[in-house]
Design a protein around this motif. Structure first.
Motif, short mmCIF file in Angstrom:
data_model
loop_
_atom_site.label_atom_id
_atom_site.label_comp_id
_atom_site.label_asym_id
_atom_site.label_seq_id
_atom_site.Cartn_x
_atom_site.Cartn_y
_atom_site.Cartn_z
N MET A 1 13.35 6.05 0.31
CA MET A 1 11.84 6.02 0.10
C MET A 1 10.87 6.39 0.92
N GLY A 2 9.67 6.91 0.61
CA GLY A 2 8.88 7.55 1.44
C GLY A 2 7.83 6.59 1.78
N ARG A 3 6.58 6.97 2.10
CA ARG A 3 5.80 6.01 2.76
C ARG A 3 5.09 5.03 1.54
N VAL A 4 4.59 4.02 2.17
CA VAL A 4 4.13 2.89 0.94
C VAL A 4 2.47 2.65 1.56
N LEU A 5 1.82 2.47 0.88
CA LEU A 5 0.29 1.84 1.21
C LEU A 5 -0.37 0.82 0.21
N THR A 6 -1.30 0.21 0.70
CA THR A 6 -2.22 -0.75 -0.24
C THR A 6 -3.50 -0.14 -0.12
N LEU A 7 -4.38 -0.64 -1.08
CA LEU A 7 -5.73 -0.23 -0.98
C LEU A 7 -6.73 -1.34 -1.37
N GLN A 8 -7.80 -1.42 -0.93
CA GLN A 8 -8.89 -2.39 -1.20
C GLN A 8 -10.27 -1.84 -1.38
N ARG A 9 -11.03 -2.24 -2.27
CA ARG A 9 -12.57 -1.58 -2.54
C ARG A 9 -13.35 -2.84 -1.90
N SER A 10 -14.40 -2.42 -1.25
CA SER A 10 -15.28 -3.40 -0.79
C SER A 10 -16.88 -2.74 -1.03
N TRP B 1 -6.94 3.48 7.12
CA TRP B 1 -8.25 4.44 6.97
C TRP B 1 -9.25 3.84 6.08
N VAL B 2 -10.34 4.24 6.26
CA VAL B 2 -11.53 3.83 5.49
C VAL B 2 -12.59 5.10 5.14
N PHE C 1 -7.42 1.96 2.98
CA PHE C 1 -6.02 2.22 2.88
C PHE C 1 -5.43 1.69 4.03
N THR C 2 -4.19 1.08 3.90
CA THR C 2 -3.27 0.66 4.86
C THR C 2 -2.00 1.24 4.52
N GLU C 3 -1.18 1.97 5.44
CA GLU C 3 -0.16 2.64 5.06
C GLU C 3 1.06 2.48 6.21
N ALA C 4 2.23 2.26 5.88
CA ALA C 4 3.29 2.26 6.58
C ALA C 4 4.60 3.00 6.06
N ARG C 5 5.51 2.90 6.93
CA ARG C 5 6.81 3.91 6.46
C ARG C 5 7.65 2.93 5.45
N ASP C 6 7.40 1.79 5.37
CA ASP C 6 8.18 1.18 4.24
C ASP C 6 7.61 -0.31 4.01
N ALA C 7 8.08 -0.81 2.96
CA ALA C 7 7.31 -1.87 2.53
C ALA C 7 7.59 -3.28 3.13
N ARG C 8 8.54 -3.19 3.82
CA ARG C 8 8.64 -4.63 4.90
C ARG C 8 7.74 -4.44 5.93
N THR C 9 7.62 -3.26 6.53
CA THR C 9 6.55 -3.18 7.59
C THR C 9 5.17 -3.64 7.19
N LEU D 1 -7.24 -8.78 -0.65
CA LEU D 1 -7.38 -9.47 -1.85
C LEU D 1 -5.93 -9.46 -2.81
N ASP D 2 -5.35 -8.55 -2.57
CA ASP D 2 -4.05 -8.39 -3.28
C ASP D 2 -2.78 -7.71 -2.57
N PRO D 3 -2.24 -8.42 -1.56
CA PRO D 3 -1.59 -7.66 -0.64
C PRO D 3 -0.04 -7.41 -1.51
N SER D 4 0.26 -7.81 -2.39
CA SER D 4 1.49 -7.58 -3.22
C SER D 4 1.30 -6.15 -4.04
N ARG D 5 0.13 -5.80 -4.29
CA ARG D 5 0.17 -4.38 -4.93
C ARG D 5 0.46 -3.40 -3.94
N ILE D 6 1.64 -3.09 -3.85
CA ILE D 6 1.98 -1.83 -2.85
C ILE D 6 2.25 -0.58 -3.61
N TYR D 7 1.83 0.57 -3.29
CA TYR D 7 1.91 1.89 -3.89
C TYR D 7 2.88 2.65 -3.07
#
Length: 86
Positions: free
Chosen positions: A1-10, A39-40, A53-61, A74-80
């Motif tokens: 699997m490649g990289r994963v990220l979450t996003l949040q709008r404010s 990144w913001v 945007f918060t990005e890591a090499r894998d979902a566990r990290t 707000l919703d850390p379970s929504r991982i892309y």
């Protein structure tokens, strides 16, 4: 699997902008120490509309980083997950 990220709008009011940017600096330092990128971006035509945007090499990290973060997402379970386009 490649990289994963979450996003949040404010949406941030002009009076809260300085405080918000200071909090982002703390979060950026934290995520860097947790082996993540942070990144913001601010919408060009709408000052105060941010996306983080918060990005890591894998979902566990990424999950571990969010679990110990100085502020709750707000919703850390929504991982892309990155999609391989080959």
């Amino acid at each position: 699997m490649g990289r994963v990220l979450t996003l949040q709008r404010s949406l941030v009011t002009p009076t809260d902008r300085s405080r918000y940017l200071e909090r982002l600096k703390v979060r950026q330092a934290y995520y860097k120490s947790a082996n993540c990128n942070f990144w913001v971006f601010e919408e060009s035509g709408l000052p105060g509309a941010f996306i983080e945007f918060t990005e890591a090499r894998d979902a566990r990290t990424l999950r571990a980083a969010h679990a110990g973060a100085p502020e709750t997402l707000l919703d850390p379970s929504r991982i892309y997950a990155e999609v391989e386009l080959s």
